[in-house]
Scaffold this active site. Structure first.
Site, PDB file in Angstrom:
ATOM      1  N   SER A 672     -33.658  48.541 -30.898  1.00  0.00           N
ATOM      2  CA  SER A 672     -33.950  47.387 -31.752  1.00  0.00           C
ATOM      3  C   SER A 672     -34.843  47.721 -32.934  1.00  0.00           C
ATOM      4  CB  SER A 672     -34.612  46.278 -30.922  1.00  0.00           C
ATOM      5  OG  SER A 672     -35.838  46.722 -30.385  1.00  0.00           O
ATOM      6  N   LYS A 715     -40.475  38.241 -28.571  1.00  0.00           N
ATOM      7  CA  LYS A 715     -40.767  38.783 -29.894  1.00  0.00           C
ATOM      8  C   LYS A 715     -41.270  37.705 -30.846  1.00  0.00           C
ATOM      9  CE  LYS A 715     -37.447  42.567 -29.383  1.00  0.00           C
ATOM     10  NZ  LYS A 715     -36.177  43.168 -29.835  1.00  0.00           N
TER      11      LYS A 715
END
Length: 789
Positions: A672, A715
């Site tokens: 990611s 996140k």
């Protein structure tokens, strides 16, 4: 004889013949020619030990043998003969004269040197004494041998005679035969005889102890029989019979299934026939006691009031809407269908978010018993399935034992830390859980100790884990996964005032005192002293403040300690965390990324630098293989579209590039960060600063597509804690944003992008100066594909 002579040699495979020893030798027809040759010479033959198992050559013979005189020869049917020989003296083999048809060798006769003196006499006396001791412990010796030993005063001859009657190994006998010094020979025999006497002593002591115990057992048996007869005459009940009657009553009342009842009755009948002194009696009685302890039909009534359950869950935990909704759904189904199977839930989330305590609240809301076992570090399969009854100290597994302690067959059973199960040579506990956590199988769970099926389908199993990766796929498939991503700052604030402060006031003896914590102070605790997904660290700091207040009250009376954001550093020390995003300026080659960790979400900074070189890429920061591949893919994409980013393509051949992710001691991996690395590279090569308040995540492909990633809620929470104002997400993660509560998105700008061009328009400060079709800005100065918010 004293000179070297030629002598017929007869090989011996199973015996060693000593001087002065009379030995019957059975000779077959094939060897009679050797005996006849010896009779013709001077009636002497040499007997030597042969080390070969079959056949014998001269090289297989021992170096020392015994010269024997033939005393008598008796023919036997079949062509053989019984030859009686008497050992005369030792000899040493010199060389072979012939090997066929029989062995003839040159030998040197050996005389025993004279042995007189105090040492010789002492050894002879000691050996005689040891022989008498061995005779006392049951060592059989013929009477004529005993008389002969008493009359022998030669140490060499005594050593030979004792060796013959000790029955030592063949190699040891040959070793004694080869000892030419009579004193040394007798010393060896003395040592062997000493060892033999010690063995006889130990054997005698063991036999004596066994005889004593057998006598004691017989005595106890007679006394018990007499006591039983006396009790029958007096009308008193036998204690053993009383115990059996109690077990029989429990078997009848416990409500076992029919197949279990048959096994219990059979074991009870077997127990009545076993002697109470036998170890089998204890094993059988313990097994019956466990069968009676298991709650076969006993259960606690469920409280199916959904309003009550919702109230209890809200009292104990703030938020966690998905889990609370799942529990209420189960109660609703249970109210409509009483025989529904218990769910198999798995709470997955970072430490400190309340997974374990939530299980206790669920049990309280449903009115069930609560059981918790920790699987962390468990390596023995027997902990789950139990031990076979054949083992000493065998017990049922933890599943059955804990259900017995709960006293109900429908508890809430929490399997804590299921992701930390180990395995070794004792088995794999995770594999043993496959049957336990499968509603299609656990209705007939078989514990190795009970060895009868037990129904676990009414038990509500709840497993907890920090991460799912270590959990085997087969076990993961049997559970319903419910994620607990962590708490936002606002949620932690509510939890602190609704739960934690009151709890710590009670635990630190401050009931009735006002701690004086304001919302601003607690926010300061959350931001500057904790960085976690849960609230454990926050609770520890609140407990530390309570202890400071308790100390102040104990020392100065009723004077409370003033607590505000300004005094926190005096009480708890300097702040531990800083907002790395909000307090930093935009920099070239430094991009802000979002990462998922076991403790929740976090932000990372990808730093890129260049120097004169040959186009070498250096990666540092404890990056895993996947993350290193993402960095190479990002560099390849930037190089392939360098013109579109206003980058001179020749720079990649003239300069080395170094990509570093700070906190180098912490291992990092995953795809990611590909977008973040690409933004850092473009910022570095174009000289355009990356906005520090813009955080991003996503996997970058070589074609420039942005692939979706996981952990979106974690996140987002990490970006909010760090002071990020804009978040760049892959457009395919748009649905995942629905998991985030709308209040958490306030003051946050969420941008969804499908290509790197869309990411660069938001992440970089300055516009590029020239255009390339499909990558650079359009004619009006904007990017060809605009981001979506």
């Amino acid at each position: 004889m004293s000179a070297v002579v030629a002598l017929p040699i007869y090989p011996m495979h199973e015996h060693v013949v000593f001087p002065h020893m009379i030995f019957p030798l059975f000779v077959d027809a094939a060897r009679m020619d050797l005996i006849e040759e010896a009779m013709q010479r001077d009636r002497t033959v040499g007997l030597v030990l042969c080390r070969a198992s079959t056949g014998c050559r001269y090289t297989d013979l021992a170096p020392i043998g015994t010269l024997c005189e033939i005393r008598q020869t008796v023919r036997i049917p079949g062509g053989g003969a019984k030859v009686v020989v008497e050992g005369a003296q030792r000899f040493r083999l010199i060389e072979a004269v012939q090997e066929q048809p029989w062995l003839l060798a040159r030998v040197e006769p050996l005389e025993d040197p004279p042995a007189v003196g105090i040492v010789s006499e002492a050894l002879v006396q000691s050996v005689n004494a040891l022989l008498k001791i061995s005779l006392a412990y049951g060592r059989p010796l013929p009477a004529d041998v005993i008389k002969m030993i008493d009359e022998i005063d030669s140490p060499g001859r005594l050593a030979d005679l004792v060796t013959v009657y000790l029955g030592l190994e063949l190699a040891i006998q040959q070793e004694v035969l080869e000892s030419l010094d009579p004193i040394e020979r007798l010393k060896k025999v003395y040592l062997y005889l000493t060892d033999e006497v010690q063995k006889l002593q130990v054997r005698g002591e063991v036999q004596s102890e066994v005889s004593k115990r057998i006598g004691k057992t017989q005595k106890e048996f007679l006394l018990r029989e007499q006591m039983k007869q006396i009790q029958e005459e007096l009308g008193d009940e036998d204690p053993r019979q009383s115990e059996l009657n109690e077990l029989r009553r429990q078997v009848e009342e416990v409500g076992m299934p029919e197949h279990v009842r048959e096994i219990a009755d059979r074991e009870l009948g077997r127990l009545e026939r076993i002697n109470p002194a036998s170890p089998e009696y204890t094993v059988a009685r313990t097994y019956l006691e466990y069968l009676c302890q298991v709650p076969w039909s006993k259960s606690t009534p469920d409280n199916l009031d959904i309003s009550h359950a919702e109230k209890v869950l809200d009292e104990d935990h703030y938020g966690l809407k998905k889990i609370k909704e799942r529990i209420l759904e189960y109660l609703a189904v249970r109210s409509l269908k009483a025989d529904t199977k218990g769910p198999i839930l798995c709470f997955v989330g970072p430490p400190g978010v309340g997974k374990t305590s939530l299980g206790r609240s669920i049990a309280r809301a449903m009115g069930r018993e609560f059981i918790r076992i920790s699987l962390g570090g468990m390596k023995d399969e027997a902990e789950i399935r139990g031990h076979r009854r054949t083992y000493i100290g065998a017990l049922p597994g933890r599943i059955i034992r804990e259900i017995c302690r709960a006293g109900a067959n429908n508890p809430v059973f929490m399997l804590d830390e299921v992701d930390k199960i180990g395995q070794d040579f004792r088995g794999d506990p995770a594999s043993a859980l496959l049957e336990v956590l499968d509603p299609e199988q656990n209705f007939s769970f078989s514990d190795h100790y009970l060895d009868v099926p037990y129904d676990l389908s009414r038990v509500m199993f709840i497993a907890t884990a920090n991460i799912l990766d270590p959990v085997p796929p087969a076990l993961r498939d049997r559970m319903e996964i419910i994620s607990l991503p962590g708490y936002s700052e606002e949620e932690k604030l509510r939890i602190a005032f609704d739960y934690l402060i009151e709890k710590q006031l009670l635990e630190n003896g401050l009931q009735g005192y006002h701690l004086g914590l304001t919302e601003a102070t607690v926010r300061c605790l959350i931001r500057d002293y904790t960085r976690e997904a849960g609230v454990r660290g926050l609770e520890r700091h609140i407990a530390a403040l309570c202890r400071k207040v308790a100390k102040q009250i104990a020392r100065d009376g009723e004077t409370p300690l003033e607590i505000n954001p300004q005094t926190l550093s005096q009480l708890l020390g300097p702040r531990r965390f800083y907002s790395s995003v909000a307090e930093e300026e935009d920099r070239i080659g430094v991009a802000t990324g979002l990462a998922w960790t076991q403790s929740g979400g976090d932000i990372i900074f990808v730093e890129a630098n260049r120097m004169v070189g040959k186009g070498i890429l250096t990666l540092t920061g404890s990056l895993g293989e996947v993350m290193q591949e993402s960095a190479r893919a990002a560099l390849s994409y930037v190089r392939a579209h360098a013109a579109g980013f206003n980058i001179d393509p020749t720079l990649f051949m003239q300069e080395d590039i170094h990509i570093h992710v700070p906190s180098g001691a912490i291992p990092k991996d995953g795809p990611s960060a590909g977008v973040t690395m690409a933004v850092a590279l473009v910022s570095l090569m174009t000289g355009r600063a990356a906005r520090r308040d813009v955080a991003m995540t996503g996997e970058l492909t070589l074609s420039g597509r942005i692939l979706p990633v996981g952990g979106i809620k974690e996140k987002v929470l990490a970006a909010r804690r760090a002071g990020v104002t804009t978040i760049l997400l892959p457009e395919k993660n748009q649905e995942n944003l629905e998991e985030v509560d709308p209040p958490l998105l306030e003051n946050l700008k969420i941008v969804f992008a499908g290509t790197l061009a869309e990411i660069l328009q938001v992440a970089l400060c300055d516009e590029p100066k020239r255009t390339v079709q499909g990558v650079g800005p359009a004619s009006d100065g904007s990017f060809a594909s605009s981001p979506r918010v």
